[in-house]
Design a protein around this motif. Structure first.
Motif, mmCIF file in Angstrom:
data_model
loop_
_atom_site.group_PDB
_atom_site.id
_atom_site.type_symbol
_atom_site.label_atom_id
_atom_site.label_comp_id
_atom_site.label_asym_id
_atom_site.label_seq_id
_atom_site.Cartn_x
_atom_site.Cartn_y
_atom_site.Cartn_z
ATOM 1 N N LEU A 265 -15.503 58.820 -4.585
ATOM 2 C CA LEU A 265 -14.228 59.432 -4.917
ATOM 3 C C LEU A 265 -14.157 60.856 -4.364
ATOM 4 O O LEU A 265 -13.122 61.311 -3.897
ATOM 5 N N ARG B 43 -7.670 61.739 -2.039
ATOM 6 C CA ARG B 43 -6.875 60.869 -2.911
ATOM 7 C C ARG B 43 -5.423 60.702 -2.464
ATOM 8 O O ARG B 43 -4.712 59.819 -2.944
ATOM 9 N N HIS C 295 -7.830 55.785 -5.739
ATOM 10 C CA HIS C 295 -7.884 55.503 -7.178
ATOM 11 C C HIS C 295 -7.398 54.105 -7.520
ATOM 12 O O HIS C 295 -7.519 53.662 -8.651
ATOM 13 N N GLU C 296 -6.855 53.412 -6.521
ATOM 14 C CA GLU C 296 -6.416 52.034 -6.772
ATOM 15 C C GLU C 296 -7.508 51.007 -6.447
ATOM 16 O O GLU C 296 -7.252 49.809 -6.443
ATOM 17 N N SER D 268 -11.805 49.815 -6.951
ATOM 18 C CA SER D 268 -12.964 49.969 -7.838
ATOM 19 C C SER D 268 -13.989 50.877 -7.166
ATOM 20 O O SER D 268 -13.900 51.154 -5.964
ATOM 21 N N ARG E 73 -14.452 51.471 -3.195
ATOM 22 C CA ARG E 73 -14.361 52.813 -2.595
ATOM 23 C C ARG E 73 -15.591 53.106 -1.742
ATOM 24 O O ARG E 73 -15.485 53.655 -0.644
#
Ligand code: ATP
Ligand code: SF4
Ligand code: MG
Length: 327
Positions: free
Chosen positions: A101, A106, A152-153, A155, A159
């Motif tokens: 992440l 993002r 963020h959409e 898992s 990612r």
């Protein structure tokens, strides 16, 4: 063949301040590490938290230059970070770290980010970009309909697959993976590790695979280097390390990994405080925790030396190779 990556005697010292007004004290995060990596080979680096694995990984890629010692990539000294020479090398060496992440933006879709290296390094004509991104996504097991999703959409595992696809986009020769599956669910760690291994074999990419978890490394590494307080204490092929560890620290690490069907005899549990580089023990740095420590261990540091069979160890109790090593 010659080595793809070679590091000699790397040292990195951080000045660490204890508290707001404390005087800075030097902390030897990496204390004289040498490694050699052949094309297509995977070297696992294991060790407890604080043993200097990430610091070493950053030095190997030239992100964080060593204070002494030298890194050579493809036979040439590593260019200094930020220089044109280094930027040119970046396409051939990629870094994958623990938190996907943080590695992803993002605000941008997965497909945009996977294709980024293609744009940055101007690797293919614009009209071929979409097809290449699709190929990369399928190589890491992402579906076509996930291309326009935002980080963020997805898992955590998806990612990390996207991060790996982006790392592969520039067809690197070296991948440094720093705890690439540690943040993922245990149930999907093996999937991602197996995928990395397949991709690395198919594309003949050399890999440095850093993990505190010996189980994970076992699946992927050809050779394993065990680090303790900034130094390599043992290095051997992956099978050999697991079957017959020689250094007492490696023995303790190996015996803490349950092997299905194998009864643990003479199991060694790691005792004592975890290592703290700000407070380095004298002599062999492992001596306060070593069940076999004797007087010499408290005063004299053992050198890492060849012990035969292509392996090295740093322990007073492990005899060095008697036969001279042919150059
Ligand atoms: P982990 O398994 O927790 O990721 P690691 O083996 O990767 O640990 P490093 O992150 O390389 O260990 O850190 C080695 C030592 O250097 C630690 O004592 C750490 O506190 C120190 N250190 C690392 N980076 C810095 C920094 N930027 N400034 C000061 N000290 C640092
Ligand atoms: Fe243990 Fe001594 Fe060997 Fe260090 S040198 S690992 S303290 S036996
Ligand atoms: Mg680390």
């Amino acid at each position: 063949t010659s080595a793809l990556l070679e590091a000699n005697n790397l040292v990195r010292v951080y000045q660490v301040r204890r508290g707001l007004f404390g005087t800075p004290t030097p902390v030897r995060a990496v204390n004289g590490v040498s490694i050699k990596l052949m094309p297509g080979e995977t070297l696992g680096i294991v060790g407890e938290s604080g043993s200097g694995k990430s610091t070493l990984g950053r030095m190997l890629l030239g992100i964080d230059p060593p204070q002494s010692g030298e890194v050579k990539f493809e036979g040439k000294p590593m260019a200094a970070p930020g220089t044109a020479g280094w930027r040119a090398l970046r396409a051939r060496m990629q870094f994958v770290y623990q938190d996907p992440l943080a590695a992803l933006d993002r605000r941008l879709t997965i497909a945009t980010q996977i294709g980024e290296p293609l744009d940055i390094h101007k690797l293919i004509p614009k009209e071929h970009r979409a097809a290449r991104v699709e190929e990369l996504m399928s190589a890491v097991g992402l579906r076509r309909d996930q291309a326009d999703r935002f980080p963020h959409e997805l898992s955590g595992g998806q990612r990390q697959r996207a991060v790996i696809a982006r790392a592969l986009a520039s067809r690197p020769r070296l991948l440094v993976c720093d705890e690439p599956v540690s943040a993922l669910d245990v149930s999907i760690q093996a999937q991602v590790v197996n995928m990395l291994r397949d991709l690395q074999e198919q594309n003949r990419i050399a890999m440095i695979f850093i993990s505190h978890d010996l189980k994970v490394v076992r699946n992927i590494a050809d050779r394993v280097a065990v680090m303790y307080l900034g130094q390599i204490v043992e290095e051997a092929s992956s099978d050999v390390i697991f079957q017959s560890p020689r250094h007492p620290y490696t023995e303790a690490l190996v015996s803490s990994v349950p092997v299905p069907g194998k009864i643990l005899e003479g199991r060694r549990i790691l005792q004592g405080e975890p290592p703290n580089p700000a407070n380095r023990p004298s002599g062999c740095a492992f001596h306060p925790r070593c069940p076999l420590a004797s007087d010499i261990c408290r005063t004299s540091a053992p050198d890492l030396r060849s012990i035969g069979g292509g392996r090295t160890a740093a322990c007073h109790l492990v005899p060095g190779e008697t036969a001279p090593v042919a150059a």
